[in-house]
Design a protein around this motif. Sequence first.
Motif, PDB file in Angstrom:
ATOM      1  N   MET A   1       0.845  -1.169   0.000  1.00 21.29           N
ATOM      2  CA  MET A   1       0.000   0.000   0.000  1.00 21.29           C
ATOM      3  C   MET A   1       0.900   1.245   0.000  1.00 21.29           C
ATOM      4  O   MET A   1       1.896   1.291   0.699  1.00 21.29           O
ATOM      5  CB  MET A   1      -0.880  -0.019   1.262  1.00 21.29           C
ATOM      6  N   LYS A   2       0.500   2.216  -0.771  1.00 23.07           N
ATOM      7  CA  LYS A   2       1.233   3.483  -0.835  1.00 23.07           C
ATOM      8  C   LYS A   2       0.425   4.546  -0.104  1.00 23.07           C
ATOM      9  O   LYS A   2      -0.797   4.587  -0.209  1.00 23.07           O
ATOM     10  CB  LYS A   2       1.446   3.887  -2.289  1.00 23.07           C
ATOM     11  N   ILE A   3       1.114   5.390   0.647  1.00 25.23           N
ATOM     12  CA  ILE A   3       0.468   6.499   1.337  1.00 25.23           C
ATOM     13  C   ILE A   3       0.816   7.783   0.604  1.00 25.23           C
ATOM     14  O   ILE A   3       1.981   8.048   0.320  1.00 25.23           O
ATOM     15  CB  ILE A   3       0.907   6.572   2.812  1.00 25.23           C
ATOM     16  N   GLN A   4      -0.225   8.544   0.279  1.00 22.87           N
ATOM     17  CA  GLN A   4      -0.013   9.835  -0.351  1.00 22.87           C
ATOM     18  C   GLN A   4      -0.656  10.914   0.502  1.00 22.87           C
ATOM     19  O   GLN A   4      -1.782  10.747   0.982  1.00 22.87           O
ATOM     20  CB  GLN A   4      -0.608   9.854  -1.756  1.00 22.87           C
ATOM     21  N   PHE A   5       0.094  11.971   0.689  1.00 25.10           N
ATOM     22  CA  PHE A   5      -0.387  13.149   1.398  1.00 25.10           C
ATOM     23  C   PHE A   5      -0.633  14.212   0.339  1.00 25.10           C
ATOM     24  O   PHE A   5       0.296  14.593  -0.374  1.00 25.10           O
ATOM     25  CB  PHE A   5       0.665  13.653   2.389  1.00 25.10           C
ATOM     26  N   TRP A   6      -1.870  14.664   0.211  1.00 23.07           N
ATOM     27  CA  TRP A   6      -2.218  15.692  -0.759  1.00 23.07           C
ATOM     28  C   TRP A   6      -2.652  16.947  -0.013  1.00 23.07           C
ATOM     29  O   TRP A   6      -3.366  16.872   0.985  1.00 23.07           O
ATOM     30  CB  TRP A   6      -3.370  15.252  -1.653  1.00 23.07           C
ATOM     31  N   SER A   7      -2.245  18.088  -0.527  1.00 23.46           N
ATOM     32  CA  SER A   7      -2.664  19.349   0.066  1.00 23.46           C
ATOM     33  C   SER A   7      -2.887  20.365  -1.034  1.00 23.46           C
ATOM     34  O   SER A   7      -2.052  20.511  -1.925  1.00 23.46           O
ATOM     35  CB  SER A   7      -1.600  19.855   1.050  1.00 23.46           C
ATOM     36  N   VAL A   8      -4.035  21.033  -0.955  1.00 27.79           N
ATOM     37  CA  VAL A   8      -4.321  22.118  -1.890  1.00 27.79           C
ATOM     38  C   VAL A   8      -3.660  23.362  -1.319  1.00 27.79           C
ATOM     39  O   VAL A   8      -3.843  23.690  -0.153  1.00 27.79           O
ATOM     40  CB  VAL A   8      -5.838  22.342  -2.038  1.00 27.79           C
ATOM     41  N   GLY A   9      -2.840  24.012  -2.110  1.00 28.91           N
ATOM     42  CA  GLY A   9      -2.205  25.234  -1.649  1.00 28.91           C
ATOM     43  C   GLY A   9      -0.775  25.375  -2.126  1.00 28.91           C
ATOM     44  O   GLY A   9      -0.315  24.626  -2.984  1.00 28.91           O
ATOM     45  N   PRO A  83      -3.750   5.275  18.522  1.00 23.38           N
ATOM     46  CA  PRO A  83      -3.915   3.823  18.315  1.00 23.38           C
ATOM     47  C   PRO A  83      -5.064   3.488  17.356  1.00 23.38           C
ATOM     48  O   PRO A  83      -4.965   2.548  16.568  1.00 23.38           O
ATOM     49  CB  PRO A  83      -4.184   3.279  19.721  1.00 23.38           C
ATOM     50  N   GLU A  84      -6.140   4.272  17.387  1.00 28.51           N
ATOM     51  CA  GLU A  84      -7.241   4.038  16.447  1.00 28.51           C
ATOM     52  C   GLU A  84      -6.799   4.331  15.016  1.00 28.51           C
ATOM     53  O   GLU A  84      -7.176   3.602  14.085  1.00 28.51           O
ATOM     54  CB  GLU A  84      -8.454   4.896  16.817  1.00 28.51           C
ATOM     55  N   LEU A  85      -5.995   5.368  14.826  1.00 29.50           N
ATOM     56  CA  LEU A  85      -5.464   5.660  13.495  1.00 29.50           C
ATOM     57  C   LEU A  85      -4.590   4.503  13.020  1.00 29.50           C
ATOM     58  O   LEU A  85      -4.671   4.096  11.858  1.00 29.50           O
ATOM     59  CB  LEU A  85      -4.671   6.968  13.490  1.00 29.50           C
ATOM     60  N   ALA A  86      -3.783   3.970  13.917  1.00 23.15           N
ATOM     61  CA  ALA A  86      -2.929   2.829  13.555  1.00 23.15           C
ATOM     62  C   ALA A  86      -3.781   1.660  13.069  1.00 23.15           C
ATOM     63  O   ALA A  86      -3.493   1.053  12.031  1.00 23.15           O
ATOM     64  CB  ALA A  86      -2.070   2.416  14.752  1.00 23.15           C
ATOM     65  N   MET A  87      -4.843   1.357  13.796  1.00 29.34           N
ATOM     66  CA  MET A  87      -5.720   0.250  13.397  1.00 29.34           C
ATOM     67  C   MET A  87      -6.428   0.557  12.074  1.00 29.34           C
ATOM     68  O   MET A  87      -6.624  -0.333  11.249  1.00 29.34           O
ATOM     69  CB  MET A  87      -6.743  -0.059  14.497  1.00 29.34           C
ATOM     70  N   PHE A  88      -6.800   1.805  11.885  1.00 29.29           N
ATOM     71  CA  PHE A  88      -7.447   2.231  10.650  1.00 29.29           C
ATOM     72  C   PHE A  88      -6.517   1.983   9.462  1.00 29.29           C
ATOM     73  O   PHE A  88      -6.929   1.425   8.435  1.00 29.29           O
ATOM     74  CB  PHE A  88      -7.801   3.724  10.766  1.00 29.29           C
ATOM     75  N   ILE A  89      -5.262   2.378   9.594  1.00 25.44           N
ATOM     76  CA  ILE A  89      -4.292   2.161   8.519  1.00 25.44           C
ATOM     77  C   ILE A  89      -4.076   0.672   8.297  1.00 25.44           C
ATOM     78  O   ILE A  89      -4.032   0.207   7.149  1.00 25.44           O
ATOM     79  CB  ILE A  89      -2.967   2.900   8.831  1.00 25.44           C
ATOM     80  N   GLN A  90      -3.980  -0.097   9.369  1.00 23.50           N
ATOM     81  CA  GLN A  90      -3.795  -1.544   9.239  1.00 23.50           C
ATOM     82  C   GLN A  90      -4.980  -2.188   8.520  1.00 23.50           C
ATOM     83  O   GLN A  90      -4.798  -3.067   7.680  1.00 23.50           O
ATOM     84  CB  GLN A  90      -3.610  -2.195  10.620  1.00 23.50           C
ATOM     85  N   LEU A 100      -3.581   4.966  -0.226  1.00 21.67           N
ATOM     86  CA  LEU A 100      -4.290   5.670   0.833  1.00 21.67           C
ATOM     87  C   LEU A 100      -3.950   7.145   0.639  1.00 21.67           C
ATOM     88  O   LEU A 100      -2.790   7.529   0.760  1.00 21.67           O
ATOM     89  CB  LEU A 100      -3.768   5.153   2.171  1.00 21.67           C
ATOM     90  N   VAL A 101      -4.947   7.955   0.300  1.00 24.87           N
ATOM     91  CA  VAL A 101      -4.725   9.366   0.007  1.00 24.87           C
ATOM     92  C   VAL A 101      -5.335  10.209   1.120  1.00 24.87           C
ATOM     93  O   VAL A 101      -6.548  10.178   1.338  1.00 24.87           O
ATOM     94  CB  VAL A 101      -5.353   9.771  -1.352  1.00 24.87           C
ATOM     95  N   PHE A 102      -4.472  10.929   1.840  1.00 17.41           N
ATOM     96  CA  PHE A 102      -4.919  11.872   2.861  1.00 17.41           C
ATOM     97  C   PHE A 102      -4.978  13.239   2.205  1.00 17.41           C
ATOM     98  O   PHE A 102      -3.974  13.706   1.665  1.00 17.41           O
ATOM     99  CB  PHE A 102      -3.919  11.917   4.025  1.00 17.41           C
ATOM    100  N   LEU A 103      -6.142  13.894   2.250  1.00 21.81           N
ATOM    101  CA  LEU A 103      -6.324  15.175   1.565  1.00 21.81           C
ATOM    102  C   LEU A 103      -6.599  16.311   2.539  1.00 21.81           C
ATOM    103  O   LEU A 103      -7.539  16.239   3.329  1.00 21.81           O
ATOM    104  CB  LEU A 103      -7.488  15.096   0.570  1.00 21.81           C
ATOM    105  N   TYR A 143       3.214   8.708  10.902  1.00 24.91           N
ATOM    106  CA  TYR A 143       4.438   8.056  11.395  1.00 24.91           C
ATOM    107  C   TYR A 143       4.182   7.410  12.757  1.00 24.91           C
ATOM    108  O   TYR A 143       4.535   6.257  12.992  1.00 24.91           O
ATOM    109  CB  TYR A 143       5.594   9.057  11.489  1.00 24.91           C
ATOM    110  N   ARG A 144       3.551   8.139  13.660  1.00 19.59           N
ATOM    111  CA  ARG A 144       3.234   7.600  14.991  1.00 19.59           C
ATOM    112  C   ARG A 144       2.394   6.325  14.859  1.00 19.59           C
ATOM    113  O   ARG A 144       2.648   5.324  15.543  1.00 19.59           O
ATOM    114  CB  ARG A 144       2.480   8.657  15.813  1.00 19.59           C
ATOM    115  N   ALA A 145       1.399   6.342  13.984  1.00 20.54           N
ATOM    116  CA  ALA A 145       0.551   5.165  13.778  1.00 20.54           C
ATOM    117  C   ALA A 145       1.383   3.975  13.301  1.00 20.54           C
ATOM    118  O   ALA A 145       1.185   2.840  13.754  1.00 20.54           O
ATOM    119  CB  ALA A 145      -0.556   5.486  12.766  1.00 20.54           C
ATOM    120  N   CYS A 146       2.326   4.234  12.413  1.00 22.71           N
ATOM    121  CA  CYS A 146       3.189   3.151  11.907  1.00 22.71           C
ATOM    122  C   CYS A 146       4.023   2.549  13.033  1.00 22.71           C
ATOM    123  O   CYS A 146       4.194   1.328  13.109  1.00 22.71           O
ATOM    124  CB  CYS A 146       4.086   3.670  10.790  1.00 22.71           C
TER     125      CYS A 146
END
Length: 157
Positions: A1-9, A83-90, A100-103, A143-146
């Motif tokens: 899985m690839k993680i992408q961080f997207w930001s408008v600006g 910890p919930e974010l970690a489980m969400f990513i897992q 996984l695109v975070f916008l 990073y913390r979730a990982c």
Amino acid sequence: MKIQFWSVGKPHEAYVKQGVEEFTKRVTRYFPADWLLIAPPKNAASLDGQSLKKQEGLSVLQQLQPDDYLILLDERGKQMSSPELAMFIQQRANESAKRLVFLIGGAFGVDEAVSKRASFTWSFSKLVFPHMLVRLMLAEQVYRACTILRNEKYHHE
């Protein structure tokens, strides 16, 4: 899985650039990760908030792939602990999500079409933060979730 961080600006400002780069590099120990900065339209200053959101939304939607799992950051979304974010990513990894695109939307938020396309809407807080700080906080929290998923010592409960 690839993680992408997207930001408008605009590009990262100097006061957050080093931190964003450092935490993104740390995330890449666990998942391939990078940033996509979506420039505001050239005529942004002449547009009202709704028109600007619509144009930014079109840019976002054009770059999404059909099987992307889009996580929209919005103060009206669901809050999670680290910890919930970690489980969400897992869970997304277990579901074989490819990307996984975070916008982080623009200054006026995101167009309704983007909100509807989002698979999940996440809120850091009911507070509103400057977009540049959200970029840094997002990279650090992923990073913390990982580290939580690997039982590493970064996160303390």
